[in-house]
Design an enzyme around this catalytic site. Structure first.
Site, PDB file in Angstrom:
ATOM      1  CD  GLU A 278       6.627  -3.604 -10.105  1.00  0.00           C
ATOM      2  OE1 GLU A 278       7.723  -3.735 -10.662  1.00  0.00           O
ATOM      3  OE2 GLU A 278       6.485  -3.535  -8.880  1.00  0.00           O
TER       4      GLU A 278
ATOM      5  CB  CYS B 255      -0.831  -3.954  -5.957  1.00  0.00           C
ATOM      6  SG  CYS B 255      -0.127  -2.322  -6.166  1.00  0.00           S
TER       7      CYS B 255
ATOM      8  CB  CYS C 262       5.439   7.444 -11.995  1.00  0.00           C
ATOM      9  SG  CYS C 262       4.321   8.594 -11.164  1.00  0.00           S
TER      10      CYS C 262
ATOM     11  CB  CYS D  81       7.649  10.075  -4.999  1.00  0.00           C
ATOM     12  SG  CYS D  81       5.990  10.717  -5.330  1.00  0.00           S
TER      13      CYS D  81
ATOM     14  CB  CYS E 282       8.814   6.200  -5.662  1.00  0.00           C
ATOM     15  SG  CYS E 282       7.962   5.197  -6.886  1.00  0.00           S
TER      16      CYS E 282
ATOM     17  CB  CYS F 176       5.349   1.519  -5.561  1.00  0.00           C
ATOM     18  SG  CYS F 176       5.599   2.959  -6.494  1.00  0.00           S
TER      19      CYS F 176
HETATM   20  S1  SF4 Z   1       5.137   7.010  -5.315  1.00  0.00           S
HETATM   21 FE1  SF4 Z   1       6.120   6.508  -7.285  1.00  0.00          FE
HETATM   22  S2  SF4 Z   1       4.488   5.735  -8.605  1.00  0.00           S
HETATM   23 FE2  SF4 Z   1       3.516   6.754  -6.854  1.00  0.00          FE
HETATM   24  S3  SF4 Z   1       3.184   8.874  -7.588  1.00  0.00           S
HETATM   25 FE3  SF4 Z   1       5.186   8.893  -6.560  1.00  0.00          FE
HETATM   26  S4  SF4 Z   1       6.692   8.491  -8.213  1.00  0.00           S
HETATM   27 FE4  SF4 Z   1       4.648   7.921  -8.978  1.00  0.00          FE
END
Ligand code: SF4
Length: 349
Positions: A96, A109, A116, A120, A123, A334
């Protein structure tokens, strides 16, 4: 490479790479400038639309390359505050891009990966896991869609969407070179910011790179134990070491780094947390962005504790910005839109 055939996609190549390919095909390398202009300014969608070149050049290119059709977003959501989220599926893998309005300016962005691997805890993209890294053409396609969404004018560009850009650095770097090419979109590298959770080897590379892009580091929090729980990358690249690399980067480039600190209400916004952050930032030329945590479904927004945290940092001489929540009604954090889509239906072209 983003290709549906065995041939590579011509949009995955920087201009110098294309010059080398043209030379290998027995053509003049200088034709690469016209090819770039046709692809990125005039929107040529096939080699047949390259009539400005001597006919044998598009024929040679068609034999060597694939030209992917323009990738339009599958879905578009616009928030009450004007934030527009564009969801793509690249070969079935979601990604996205977001167009963010603010103070008479428009920024885009972009995502660097579908999903990913960093995991995290806060996220939505991290919960998806990594599908794959995006090709340069898939990153530049997001830019083109954002530019159209913004009515042809974007003031800045950030690589802060899905994915960790420094874990797909070669392709992100190529996308930066393609987007900033004077025969392409000619979007200034100085208006681009690449954000990382702290992949030290690429911070080191960027410190001595001719690229003019700015660097943002997602510190998230300054407490090592809390950071290890929120950002698993902490165990590989601890924030203390990341900040050593940031200090070297600032010295080598004479440039500031943006530090992103996610404010979790009542978790990392105490005066003691501010002291830890100040200690970590010591000697680094950084600006601080405080980002109130915006979980799916809406968060606490800018709290009195967050404002006090900002005040404490500013009193200590740190330029500190408290970012207002954007697009919370359409899942602004995000990767949330793609995560929501992925849980609802399989993505597809
Ligand atoms: S915040 Fe989300 S997209 Fe960014 S590095 Fe961490 S897991 Fe990956």
């Amino acid at each position: 490479m983003a290709s549906s055939s065995l041939k590579p996609d011509i949009r995955d190549f920087t201009r110098p790479e294309l010059e080398a390919r043209l030379a290998a095909l027995g053509e003049k390398p200088s034709h690469a400038a016209a090819v770039f202009s046709l692809l990125y300014r005039k929107g040529a969608a096939s080699f047949g639309e390259m009539g400005e070149l001597p006919p044998r050049v598009p024929a040679a290119l068609a034999g060597a390359f694939f030209l992917s059709p323009f990738k339009a977003p599958l879905r578009r959501l616009v928030s009450r505050d004007g934030t527009a989220r564009l969801l793509f599926a690249f070969g079935g893998d979601p990604a996205e891009a977001v167009v963010l309005p603010g103070k008479g300016r428009l920024s885009a962005c972009l995502s660097s990966q579908s999903g990913c691997a960093c995991g995290c805890a806060f996220c939505a993209t991290g919960r998806l896991g990594l599908a794959r890294s995006l090709a340069p053409s898939e990153i530049t396609a997001q830019f083109a869609a954002c530019l159209a969404e913004a009515g042809g004018r974007l003031d800045s560009l950030v690589f802060m969407g899905m994915g960790e850009p420094f874990l797909n650095w070669e392709n992100v770097k190529k996308a930066i070179l393609i987007l900033s090419d004077g025969r392409g979109h000619h979007f200034s590298q100085g208006k681009m910011t690449v954000s990382t959770v702290g992949v030290i080897p690429v911070i080191e590379e960027l410190a001595s790179s001719p690229l003019k892009v700015k660097l943002a580091v997602s510190l998230v929090t300054a407490d090592p134990d809390l950071r290890a729980r929120l950002v698993p990358m902490e165990t590989r690249y601890p924030a203390a070491k990341v900040m050593e690399a940031v200090r070297r980067y600032c010295r080598a480039r004479g440039a500031q780094v943006f530090l992103e600190y996610i404010v979790f209400d009542g978790v990392n916004d105490s005066p003691e947390d501010a002291r830890k952050l100040l200690a970590l930032m010591k000697g680094a030329d950084c600006r601080l962005n405080l980002i109130p945590y915006n979980p799916p479904g809406g968060g606490a927004g800018v709290t009195p504790r967050a404002k006090l945290f900002q005040k404490t940092m500013m009193a200590a001489g740190v330029r500190t910005y408290l970012r207002l929540e954007k697009g919370s009604d359409i899942a602004a954090a995000c990767g949330q839109l793609a995560a929501a889509e992925a849980s609802r239906q399989p993505a597809g072209d």
